[in-house]
Design a protein around this motif. Structure first.
Motif, PDB file in Angstrom:
ATOM      1  N   ALA A  78       0.834  -1.204   0.000  1.00 54.88           N
ATOM      2  CA  ALA A  78       0.000   0.000   0.000  1.00 54.88           C
ATOM      3  C   ALA A  78       0.869   1.255   0.000  1.00 54.88           C
ATOM      4  O   ALA A  78       0.591   2.219  -0.737  1.00 54.88           O
ATOM      5  CB  ALA A  78      -0.931  -0.010   1.202  1.00 54.88           C
ATOM      6  N   VAL A  79       1.927   1.262   0.804  1.00 52.33           N
ATOM      7  CA  VAL A  79       2.847   2.405   0.817  1.00 52.33           C
ATOM      8  C   VAL A  79       3.532   2.545  -0.536  1.00 52.33           C
ATOM      9  O   VAL A  79       3.669   3.651  -1.068  1.00 52.33           O
ATOM     10  CB  VAL A  79       3.873   2.246   1.964  1.00 52.33           C
ATOM     11  CG1 VAL A  79       4.983   3.266   1.861  1.00 52.33           C
ATOM     12  CG2 VAL A  79       3.179   2.345   3.307  1.00 52.33           C
ATOM     13  N   SER A  80       3.944   1.422  -1.101  1.00 56.33           N
ATOM     14  CA  SER A  80       4.574   1.448  -2.421  1.00 56.33           C
ATOM     15  C   SER A  80       3.619   1.975  -3.483  1.00 56.33           C
ATOM     16  O   SER A  80       4.025   2.748  -4.363  1.00 56.33           O
ATOM     17  CB  SER A  80       5.044   0.038  -2.785  1.00 56.33           C
ATOM     18  OG  SER A  80       5.530  -0.001  -4.095  1.00 56.33           O
ATOM     19  N   SER A  81       2.352   1.584  -3.418  1.00 57.49           N
ATOM     20  CA  SER A  81       1.373   2.083  -4.384  1.00 57.49           C
ATOM     21  C   SER A  81       1.171   3.585  -4.243  1.00 57.49           C
ATOM     22  O   SER A  81       1.021   4.292  -5.243  1.00 57.49           O
ATOM     23  CB  SER A  81       0.036   1.363  -4.206  1.00 57.49           C
ATOM     24  OG  SER A  81       0.172   0.012  -4.536  1.00 57.49           O
ATOM     25  N   PHE A  82       1.180   4.096  -3.018  1.00 56.18           N
ATOM     26  CA  PHE A  82       1.050   5.537  -2.808  1.00 56.18           C
ATOM     27  C   PHE A  82       2.252   6.283  -3.384  1.00 56.18           C
ATOM     28  O   PHE A  82       2.095   7.322  -4.038  1.00 56.18           O
ATOM     29  CB  PHE A  82       0.899   5.857  -1.314  1.00 56.18           C
ATOM     30  CG  PHE A  82       0.799   7.322  -1.041  1.00 56.18           C
ATOM     31  CD1 PHE A  82      -0.360   8.021  -1.353  1.00 56.18           C
ATOM     32  CD2 PHE A  82       1.873   8.012  -0.506  1.00 56.18           C
ATOM     33  CE1 PHE A  82      -0.448   9.378  -1.115  1.00 56.18           C
ATOM     34  CE2 PHE A  82       1.799   9.366  -0.263  1.00 56.18           C
ATOM     35  CZ  PHE A  82       0.635  10.057  -0.569  1.00 56.18           C
ATOM     36  N   ILE A  83       3.454   5.756  -3.183  1.00 59.92           N
ATOM     37  CA  ILE A  83       4.653   6.383  -3.743  1.00 59.92           C
ATOM     38  C   ILE A  83       4.601   6.355  -5.263  1.00 59.92           C
ATOM     39  O   ILE A  83       4.966   7.330  -5.931  1.00 59.92           O
ATOM     40  CB  ILE A  83       5.914   5.687  -3.199  1.00 59.92           C
ATOM     41  CG1 ILE A  83       6.047   5.961  -1.702  1.00 59.92           C
ATOM     42  CG2 ILE A  83       7.162   6.143  -3.942  1.00 59.92           C
ATOM     43  CD1 ILE A  83       7.114   5.146  -1.011  1.00 59.92           C
ATOM     44  N   LEU A 105       1.884   6.356  -7.043  1.00 59.39           N
ATOM     45  CA  LEU A 105       0.867   7.329  -7.434  1.00 59.39           C
ATOM     46  C   LEU A 105       1.460   8.735  -7.494  1.00 59.39           C
ATOM     47  O   LEU A 105       1.161   9.505  -8.417  1.00 59.39           O
ATOM     48  CB  LEU A 105      -0.309   7.283  -6.464  1.00 59.39           C
ATOM     49  CG  LEU A 105      -1.462   8.239  -6.771  1.00 59.39           C
ATOM     50  CD1 LEU A 105      -2.135   7.846  -8.080  1.00 59.39           C
ATOM     51  CD2 LEU A 105      -2.459   8.227  -5.632  1.00 59.39           C
ATOM     52  N   VAL A 106       2.326   9.046  -6.545  1.00 51.84           N
ATOM     53  CA  VAL A 106       3.017  10.333  -6.582  1.00 51.84           C
ATOM     54  C   VAL A 106       3.887  10.426  -7.829  1.00 51.84           C
ATOM     55  O   VAL A 106       3.942  11.465  -8.489  1.00 51.84           O
ATOM     56  CB  VAL A 106       3.854  10.535  -5.292  1.00 51.84           C
ATOM     57  CG1 VAL A 106       4.745  11.754  -5.399  1.00 51.84           C
ATOM     58  CG2 VAL A 106       2.946  10.641  -4.092  1.00 51.84           C
ATOM     59  N   MET A 161       2.233  -0.014 -10.583  1.00 48.33           N
ATOM     60  CA  MET A 161       1.008   0.012  -9.772  1.00 48.33           C
ATOM     61  C   MET A 161       0.121  -1.185 -10.096  1.00 48.33           C
ATOM     62  O   MET A 161      -0.511  -1.754  -9.209  1.00 48.33           O
ATOM     63  CB  MET A 161       0.246   1.313 -10.003  1.00 48.33           C
ATOM     64  CG  MET A 161       0.827   2.483  -9.267  1.00 48.33           C
ATOM     65  SD  MET A 161      -0.106   3.986  -9.504  1.00 48.33           S
ATOM     66  CE  MET A 161      -1.564   3.614  -8.538  1.00 48.33           C
TER      67      MET A 161
END
Length: 94
Positions: free
Chosen positions: A14-19, A21-22, A40
């Protein structure tokens, strides 16, 4: 014990997906954004697989296959668009 490891892996993805997304939003170039979108898709497949393991069901395996196919087709379409400017060519070279 295994469920704790799976939950930690879910948090990591989840953290990797947020990064990622940025990176998609702020990416310095379009190819970087395409690579981030592909990553992603891979993360989404991993999260779905982990949820399937956590819930002890095989119901999500078809979803994993569908996500993999859609991610691959999307990456190929973006790459072709970046290379040639069109996705579908209507004229044939003779």
């Amino acid at each position: 014990m295994l469920s704790i490891v799976i939950k930690m892996a879910l948090i990591g993805f989840a953290v990797s997906s947020f990064i990622l997304l940025v990176r998609v939003i702020k990416g310095p170039s379009t190819p970087d954004r395409v690579i981030a979108l592909d990553a992603m898709g891979i993360n989404l497949i991993a999260i779905t697989g982990l949820m399937s393991m956590l819930l002890a069901t095989t119901a999500y395996l078809d979803v994993i296959l569908l996500l993999g196919i859609l991610s691959f087709i999307g990456t190929v379409a973006f790459s072709k668009f970046l290379e040639k400017g069109v996705i579908v060519e209507y004229e044939r070279n003779r």
